[in-house]
Design a protein around this motif. Structure first.
Motif, short mmCIF file in Angstrom:
data_model
loop_
_atom_site.label_atom_id
_atom_site.label_comp_id
_atom_site.label_asym_id
_atom_site.label_seq_id
_atom_site.Cartn_x
_atom_site.Cartn_y
_atom_site.Cartn_z
N HIS A 27 0.83 -1.12 -0.13
CA HIS A 27 -0.06 0.12 0.03
C HIS A 27 1.03 1.20 0.12
O HIS A 27 0.27 2.45 -0.24
N TYR A 28 2.18 0.99 0.37
CA TYR A 28 3.05 2.19 0.46
C TYR A 28 3.58 2.91 -0.89
O TYR A 28 3.88 3.94 -1.13
N ARG A 29 3.07 1.99 -2.02
CA ARG A 29 3.35 2.77 -3.57
C ARG A 29 2.21 3.90 -3.50
O ARG A 29 2.42 4.50 -4.41
N TYR A 30 1.15 3.70 -2.99
CA TYR A 30 0.06 5.18 -2.83
C TYR A 30 0.48 5.72 -1.32
O TYR A 30 0.15 5.27 -0.50
N ARG A 31 1.01 6.94 -1.60
CA ARG A 31 0.96 7.81 -0.31
C ARG A 31 0.02 9.06 -0.34
O ARG A 31 0.53 10.21 -0.69
N PRO A 32 -1.07 8.96 -0.27
CA PRO A 32 -2.09 10.07 -0.27
C PRO A 32 -2.01 11.07 0.78
O PRO A 32 -1.61 10.72 1.99
N MET A 33 -2.08 12.22 0.34
CA MET A 33 -2.17 13.43 1.25
C MET A 33 -3.50 14.32 1.18
O MET A 33 -3.86 14.41 0.04
N LEU A 34 -4.08 14.53 2.34
CA LEU A 34 -5.15 15.33 2.35
C LEU A 34 -4.92 16.88 2.82
O LEU A 34 -3.95 17.03 3.97
N ILE A 35 -5.32 17.93 2.11
CA ILE A 35 -4.97 19.13 2.30
C ILE A 35 -6.22 19.91 2.69
O ILE A 35 -6.98 20.03 1.42
N ASP A 142 7.07 35.91 14.09
CA ASP A 142 8.34 36.72 14.11
C ASP A 142 9.04 36.73 12.58
O ASP A 142 9.28 37.84 12.45
N SER A 143 9.06 35.86 11.98
CA SER A 143 9.45 36.05 10.60
C SER A 143 8.68 35.71 9.46
O SER A 143 9.12 36.04 8.50
N GLY A 144 7.67 35.41 9.84
CA GLY A 144 6.73 35.01 8.53
C GLY A 144 6.65 33.85 7.80
O GLY A 144 5.93 33.65 6.75
N VAL A 145 7.66 32.93 8.10
CA VAL A 145 8.04 31.67 7.50
C VAL A 145 6.53 30.79 7.79
O VAL A 145 6.22 30.81 8.90
N PRO A 146 6.55 29.68 7.01
CA PRO A 146 5.35 28.75 7.41
C PRO A 146 5.94 27.68 8.32
O PRO A 146 7.15 27.45 8.43
N LEU A 147 5.19 27.47 8.98
CA LEU A 147 5.25 26.50 10.08
C LEU A 147 4.35 25.05 10.13
O LEU A 147 3.12 25.28 9.96
N PHE A 148 4.80 24.04 10.14
CA PHE A 148 3.91 22.93 10.33
C PHE A 148 4.01 22.31 11.42
O PHE A 148 4.96 22.10 12.34
N LEU A 149 2.82 22.41 12.25
CA LEU A 149 2.73 22.16 13.69
C LEU A 149 2.16 20.59 13.76
O LEU A 149 1.06 20.34 13.16
N ASP A 150 2.81 19.87 14.49
CA ASP A 150 2.39 18.33 14.62
C ASP A 150 1.20 18.40 15.86
O ASP A 150 1.24 18.68 16.79
N ALA A 194 3.69 21.20 0.80
CA ALA A 194 3.79 19.85 1.41
C ALA A 194 4.23 18.77 0.66
O ALA A 194 4.63 17.93 1.18
N TYR A 195 4.32 18.94 -0.63
CA TYR A 195 4.90 18.14 -1.59
C TYR A 195 6.56 17.83 -1.07
O TYR A 195 6.96 16.79 -0.73
N HIS A 196 7.14 18.97 -0.82
CA HIS A 196 8.70 18.94 -0.59
C HIS A 196 8.70 18.44 0.94
O HIS A 196 9.69 17.69 1.25
N ARG A 197 7.77 18.47 1.74
CA ARG A 197 7.90 18.36 2.97
C ARG A 197 7.66 16.78 3.22
O ARG A 197 8.26 15.92 4.37
N PHE A 198 6.37 16.31 2.78
CA PHE A 198 6.01 14.83 2.95
C PHE A 198 6.13 13.86 1.86
O PHE A 198 5.81 12.48 2.04
N ALA A 199 6.46 14.44 0.47
CA ALA A 199 6.54 13.63 -0.58
C ALA A 199 5.50 12.57 -0.92
O ALA A 199 5.57 11.30 -1.02
#
Length: 310
Positions: A27-35, A142-150, A194-199
């Protein structure tokens, strides 16, 4: 309502579902992401789309889910297997009040009330036991950069940081030592981020907004809400729409993953408070995605029948 992108994204959700059910590690050949994107009260569309996914048992086929601003509680309720779409035309529509602000009784947008009184029923045990990793998107104050919060780690605070509307709510929210503002600044349409972070191999986007081609001009109000913040933060919010356009171009042209986008209609604005309009938007969105998923499921079953007949 409009679907854009690769129909294989929806079909791969069912392929992933079948492989997970059979215990097949392939199943890991499919790695779906929901945004689920930002949009304030337009989240009524996204929550309806979450209901449609739930009706097919697709809550936990996604490897990663990312919610930005109003998209954060949408993802949370979706992963918690809880149907709470009515909050958009009952409790949630009361969180904005200019009168409350003028009387000195609170901010224009009381996002703390949302988190503490409306989202307080979220089943975090179910969310954290799900196979889907849950993140929210925020903007660094502070910096305006994006943050991914767990969100699996920080719970409701990850949602609080993502929905903290600059200039309208009480101010930035500290999450794990970082001051956070609404994710709609740095992560308005974060497909490429998201693509570059989670592939992922497949991305399904609940846009919570109409196709940006129908939105003209820059957002002139957003920079005014962040005047007390650094120039970096001001630039981030001023350029949010332009950045979203770049991310959309990536979504439309990338060959590295499949992307599908669910655009809303324009019947509901970011601050629509009309109960009937919000409920109707939710139901339209649910039906639109349900019909698309039913078609995808039928095509998968037809493919399986053809293979069996060979």
């Amino acid at each position: 309502m409009r679907f854009e992108g690769d129909p294989e994204v929806l079909k791969n959700l069912f392929r992933k579902q079948a492989l997970l059910a059979s215990g097949d590690t392939d199943h890991y050949r499919y790695r779906p992401m929901l945004i689920a994107g930002s949009g304030v009260m337009r989240g009524a569309y996204g929550v309806g789309q979450g209901v449609a996914l739930s009706r097919f048992g697709l809550n936990h086929v996604f490897d990663v889910a990312l919610g930005i601003s109003t998209g954060a509680p949408i993802i949370a309720y979706f992963l918690a297997l809880m149907r709470r779409e009515s909050i958009y035309w009952t409790e949630a529509r009361m969180f904005v009040s200019l009168r409350r602000f003028l009387l000195g009784k609170g901010p224009v947008a009381d996002t703390d009330w949302l988190c503490d009184q409306v989202f307080c029923d979220l089943d975090w045990k179910t969310i954290n036991s799900a196979r889907t990793r849950f993140y929210t998107g925020a903007t660094c104050a502070d910096s305006g950069v994006p943050l991914f919060l767990d969100a699996n780690m920080h719970g409701i605070e990850a949602i609080r940081g993502s929905v903290s509307m600059p200039g309208l709510s009480r101010g930035p929210v500290a999450v794990s030592g970082r001051l956070c503002l609404d994710g709609g600044g740095a992560m308005k349409f974060p497909v490429e981020q998201a693509y570059h972070r989670f592939a992922p191999t497949d991305i399904l986007v609940l846009a919570n907004c109409p196709d940006p081609e129908h939105q003209s001009g820059p957002n002139r109000w957003a920079p005014l809400t962040v005047l007390k913040y650094s120039q970096e933060v001001q630039r981030t919010f001023a350029r949010a729409r332009a950045r979203a356009g770049q991310e959309l171009q990536f979504a439309r042209t990338t060959k590295d993953c499949r992307v599908a986008i669910l655009w809303t209609d324009d019947a509901v604005s970011r601050f629509t408070m009309d109960e009937q309009k919000l409920q109707a938007a939710c139901l339209r969105a649910e039906k639109h995605l349900y019909d698309l998923l039913l078609l995808a499921q039928d095509e998968i079953e037809s493919e399986q029948c053809s293979l069996a007949a060979e």
